[in-house]
Design a protein around this motif. Structure first.
Motif, PDB file in Angstrom:
ATOM      1  N   UNK A   1       6.369 -64.144  82.483  1.00  0.00           N
ATOM      2  CA  UNK A   1       5.277 -64.545  83.361  1.00  0.00           C
ATOM      3  C   UNK A   1       4.390 -65.551  82.625  1.00  0.00           C
ATOM      4  N   UNK A   2       3.955 -66.626  83.300  1.00  0.00           N
ATOM      5  CA  UNK A   2       3.058 -67.586  82.646  1.00  0.00           C
ATOM      6  C   UNK A   2       1.774 -66.909  82.153  1.00  0.00           C
ATOM      7  N   UNK A   3       1.322 -67.326  80.979  1.00  0.00           N
ATOM      8  CA  UNK A   3       0.114 -66.738  80.390  1.00  0.00           C
ATOM      9  C   UNK A   3      -1.134 -66.972  81.229  1.00  0.00           C
ATOM     10  N   UNK A   4      -1.137 -68.021  82.045  1.00  0.00           N
ATOM     11  CA  UNK A   4      -2.335 -68.333  82.821  1.00  0.00           C
ATOM     12  C   UNK A   4      -2.502 -67.481  84.073  1.00  0.00           C
ATOM     13  N   UNK A   5      -1.578 -66.576  84.328  1.00  0.00           N
ATOM     14  CA  UNK A   5      -1.774 -65.612  85.424  1.00  0.00           C
ATOM     15  C   UNK A   5      -2.549 -64.442  84.816  1.00  0.00           C
ATOM     16  N   UNK A   6      -3.854 -64.484  84.996  1.00  0.00           N
ATOM     17  CA  UNK A   6      -4.755 -63.571  84.297  1.00  0.00           C
ATOM     18  C   UNK A   6      -4.694 -62.125  84.761  1.00  0.00           C
ATOM     19  N   UNK A   7      -4.187 -61.875  85.941  1.00  0.00           N
ATOM     20  CA  UNK A   7      -4.192 -60.514  86.458  1.00  0.00           C
ATOM     21  C   UNK A   7      -3.094 -59.643  85.863  1.00  0.00           C
ATOM     22  N   UNK A   8      -2.127 -60.221  85.160  1.00  0.00           N
ATOM     23  CA  UNK A   8      -1.013 -59.456  84.609  1.00  0.00           C
ATOM     24  C   UNK A   8      -1.497 -58.358  83.672  1.00  0.00           C
ATOM     25  N   UNK A   9      -2.334 -58.722  82.720  1.00  0.00           N
ATOM     26  CA  UNK A   9      -2.851 -57.757  81.739  1.00  0.00           C
ATOM     27  C   UNK A   9      -3.745 -56.718  82.414  1.00  0.00           C
ATOM     28  N   UNK A  10      -4.562 -57.145  83.367  1.00  0.00           N
ATOM     29  CA  UNK A  10      -5.437 -56.216  84.089  1.00  0.00           C
ATOM     30  C   UNK A  10      -4.609 -55.162  84.819  1.00  0.00           C
ATOM     31  N   UNK A  11      -3.559 -55.600  85.475  1.00  0.00           N
ATOM     32  CA  UNK A  11      -2.690 -54.662  86.193  1.00  0.00           C
ATOM     33  C   UNK A  11      -2.038 -53.677  85.228  1.00  0.00           C
ATOM     34  N   UNK A  12      -1.571 -54.176  84.093  1.00  0.00           N
ATOM     35  CA  UNK A  12      -0.935 -53.308  83.101  1.00  0.00           C
ATOM     36  C   UNK A  12      -1.923 -52.267  82.580  1.00  0.00           C
ATOM     37  N   UNK A  13      -3.133 -52.701  82.288  1.00  0.00           N
ATOM     38  CA  UNK A  13      -4.156 -51.783  81.777  1.00  0.00           C
ATOM     39  C   UNK A  13      -4.607 -50.779  82.825  1.00  0.00           C
ATOM     40  N   UNK A  14      -4.465 -51.125  84.098  1.00  0.00           N
ATOM     41  CA  UNK A  14      -4.894 -50.253  85.187  1.00  0.00           C
ATOM     42  C   UNK A  14      -3.819 -49.261  85.623  1.00  0.00           C
TER      43      UNK A  14
END
Length: 71
Positions: free
Chosen positions: A49-62
């Protein structure tokens, strides 16, 4: 690009990741989360996934069961 992996044995199919980041996550036919087709690799449970898709990490943490790994 970041590597995203969903542990299908741990995923409960709650849909939190899809609700927070539908660009990357969707619910599959098994009722569990998978990577959207655009970013899937050979297996729907992993992708790049491109690094500039900021919601990826938020979803993982949630994720309530910590089934998503982002590297």
């Amino acid at each position: 690009m970041v590597k995203v992996t969903i542990d299908q044995n741990t995923c409960t199919g709650c849909g939190t990741c899809e609700a927070l980041c539908s660009e990357v996550f969707e619910m599959g036919d098994t009722g569990k989360a998978q990577i959207t087709e655009e970013y899937q690799e050979d297996d729907p449970s992993s992708g790049e996934v491109p690094e500039d898709i900021n919601c990826t990490e938020t979803a993982a943490q949630s994720c309530p069961v910590d089934a998503i790994d982002v590297e």
